[in-house]
Motif scaffolding. Structure first.
Motif, PDB file in Angstrom:
ATOM      1  N   UNK A  90       0.827  -1.208   0.000  1.00 39.83           N
ATOM      2  CA  UNK A  90       0.000   0.000   0.000  1.00 39.83           C
ATOM      3  C   UNK A  90       0.862   1.260   0.000  1.00 39.83           C
ATOM      4  N   UNK A  91       1.963   1.236   0.734  1.00 43.51           N
ATOM      5  CA  UNK A  91       2.869   2.396   0.725  1.00 43.51           C
ATOM      6  C   UNK A  91       3.505   2.560  -0.650  1.00 43.51           C
ATOM      7  N   UNK A  92       3.887   1.444  -1.282  1.00 46.77           N
ATOM      8  CA  UNK A  92       4.451   1.506  -2.624  1.00 46.77           C
ATOM      9  C   UNK A  92       3.419   1.997  -3.634  1.00 46.77           C
ATOM     10  N   UNK A  93       2.166   1.591  -3.456  1.00 50.34           N
ATOM     11  CA  UNK A  93       1.082   2.064  -4.304  1.00 50.34           C
ATOM     12  C   UNK A  93       0.932   3.577  -4.187  1.00 50.34           C
ATOM     13  N   UNK A  94       0.980   4.082  -2.963  1.00 40.93           N
ATOM     14  CA  UNK A  94       0.868   5.527  -2.743  1.00 40.93           C
ATOM     15  C   UNK A  94       2.011   6.276  -3.428  1.00 40.93           C
ATOM     16  N   UNK A  95       3.214   5.739  -3.325  1.00 36.92           N
ATOM     17  CA  UNK A  95       4.365   6.368  -3.989  1.00 36.92           C
ATOM     18  C   UNK A  95       4.205   6.335  -5.505  1.00 36.92           C
ATOM     19  N   UNK A  96       3.677   5.242  -6.017  1.00 41.84           N
ATOM     20  CA  UNK A  96       3.474   5.121  -7.465  1.00 41.84           C
ATOM     21  C   UNK A  96       2.442   6.132  -7.949  1.00 41.84           C
ATOM     22  N   UNK A  97       1.384   6.317  -7.182  1.00 38.06           N
ATOM     23  CA  UNK A  97       0.321   7.249  -7.563  1.00 38.06           C
ATOM     24  C   UNK A  97       0.828   8.689  -7.595  1.00 38.06           C
ATOM     25  N   UNK A  98       1.793   9.012  -6.752  1.00 38.87           N
ATOM     26  CA  UNK A  98       2.343  10.372  -6.720  1.00 38.87           C
ATOM     27  C   UNK A  98       2.977  10.771  -8.051  1.00 38.87           C
ATOM     28  N   UNK A 110      -6.182   3.891  -7.659  1.00 45.26           N
ATOM     29  CA  UNK A 110      -5.831   3.971  -6.242  1.00 45.26           C
ATOM     30  C   UNK A 110      -6.338   2.785  -5.418  1.00 45.26           C
ATOM     31  N   UNK A 111      -7.126   1.913  -6.031  1.00 47.11           N
ATOM     32  CA  UNK A 111      -7.632   0.747  -5.292  1.00 47.11           C
ATOM     33  C   UNK A 111      -7.113  -0.580  -5.826  1.00 47.11           C
ATOM     34  N   UNK A 112      -6.183  -0.544  -6.773  1.00 44.28           N
ATOM     35  CA  UNK A 112      -5.647  -1.776  -7.351  1.00 44.28           C
ATOM     36  C   UNK A 112      -4.167  -1.917  -7.001  1.00 44.28           C
ATOM     37  N   UNK A 113      -3.847  -2.994  -6.317  1.00 46.61           N
ATOM     38  CA  UNK A 113      -2.451  -3.295  -5.999  1.00 46.61           C
ATOM     39  C   UNK A 113      -1.863  -4.047  -7.184  1.00 46.61           C
ATOM     40  N   UNK A 114      -0.823  -3.468  -7.757  1.00 46.57           N
ATOM     41  CA  UNK A 114      -0.156  -4.057  -8.922  1.00 46.57           C
ATOM     42  C   UNK A 114       1.066  -4.864  -8.479  1.00 46.57           C
ATOM     43  N   UNK A 115       1.572  -5.657  -9.386  1.00 41.13           N
ATOM     44  CA  UNK A 115       2.740  -6.493  -9.107  1.00 41.13           C
ATOM     45  C   UNK A 115       3.938  -5.658  -8.649  1.00 41.13           C
ATOM     46  N   UNK A 116       4.113  -4.489  -9.235  1.00 45.09           N
ATOM     47  CA  UNK A 116       5.252  -3.637  -8.875  1.00 45.09           C
ATOM     48  C   UNK A 116       5.143  -3.070  -7.458  1.00 45.09           C
ATOM     49  N   UNK A 117       3.965  -3.113  -6.865  1.00 47.62           N
ATOM     50  CA  UNK A 117       3.781  -2.609  -5.506  1.00 47.62           C
ATOM     51  C   UNK A 117       4.236  -3.618  -4.454  1.00 47.62           C
ATOM     52  N   UNK A 118       4.295  -4.887  -4.825  1.00 54.47           N
ATOM     53  CA  UNK A 118       4.695  -5.943  -3.894  1.00 54.47           C
ATOM     54  C   UNK A 118       6.215  -5.967  -3.816  1.00 54.47           C
TER      55      UNK A 118
END
Length: 135
Positions: A90-98, A110-118
């Motif tokens: 989730x933290x990686x997702x937030x950074x990606x969205x920025x 903002x509600x989909x966790x992608x492979x790159x977020x793991x």
């Protein structure tokens, strides 16, 4: 016997749990199960859905690989590991969205966790902490 993360299925009254979901207590300590990779994936799906988020198939495959690796380690934290890895995602997702412009940000994004977020657990740099005095 199907086991589910007890903190999701447990009622506030321990006595109302079904017999197969009760944990034995010995000396005031709980015995925690070692979940299979499939069970850890089920826990991850449940955690993600409870946050009204989604997870892609590629993400689930990466999680499965991480769970396989983690289960072989001595300090494996069982269900806590699932929570920890999803919080990091989730933290990686937030950074990606920025990195997106405000007009490009959608609810799906903002509600989909992608492979790159793991986090890539296979390349984790695990340091061993020394407790006590070292010479």
């Amino acid at each position: 016997m199907k086991r589910v993360a007890w903190n999701f299925e447990i009622s506030k009254d321990f006595n109302t749990l079904s017999e197969e979901n009760q944990m034995s207590t010995t000396g005031g300590k709980f015995r925690f199960w070692n979940y299979t990779t499939d069970e850890l994936c089920d826990i991850a799906k449940l955690m993600v859905s409870e946050k009204q988020m989604t997870i892609t198939d590629a993400t689930m495959n990466k999680l499965r690989k991480n769970f396989d690796i983690a289960r072989e380690e001595s300090d494996y934290g069982n269900g806590r590991f699932v929570r920890k890895i999803l919080e990091e995602a989730e933290m990686n997702l937030a950074e990606r969205i920025l990195q997106f412009k405000e007009s490009e940000i959608t609810t799906e994004l903002i509600t989909t966790i992608e492979e790159c977020d793991i986090p890539d657990f296979s390349t984790r740099n695990k340091s061993i902490r020394q407790i006590g005095f070292a010479c």
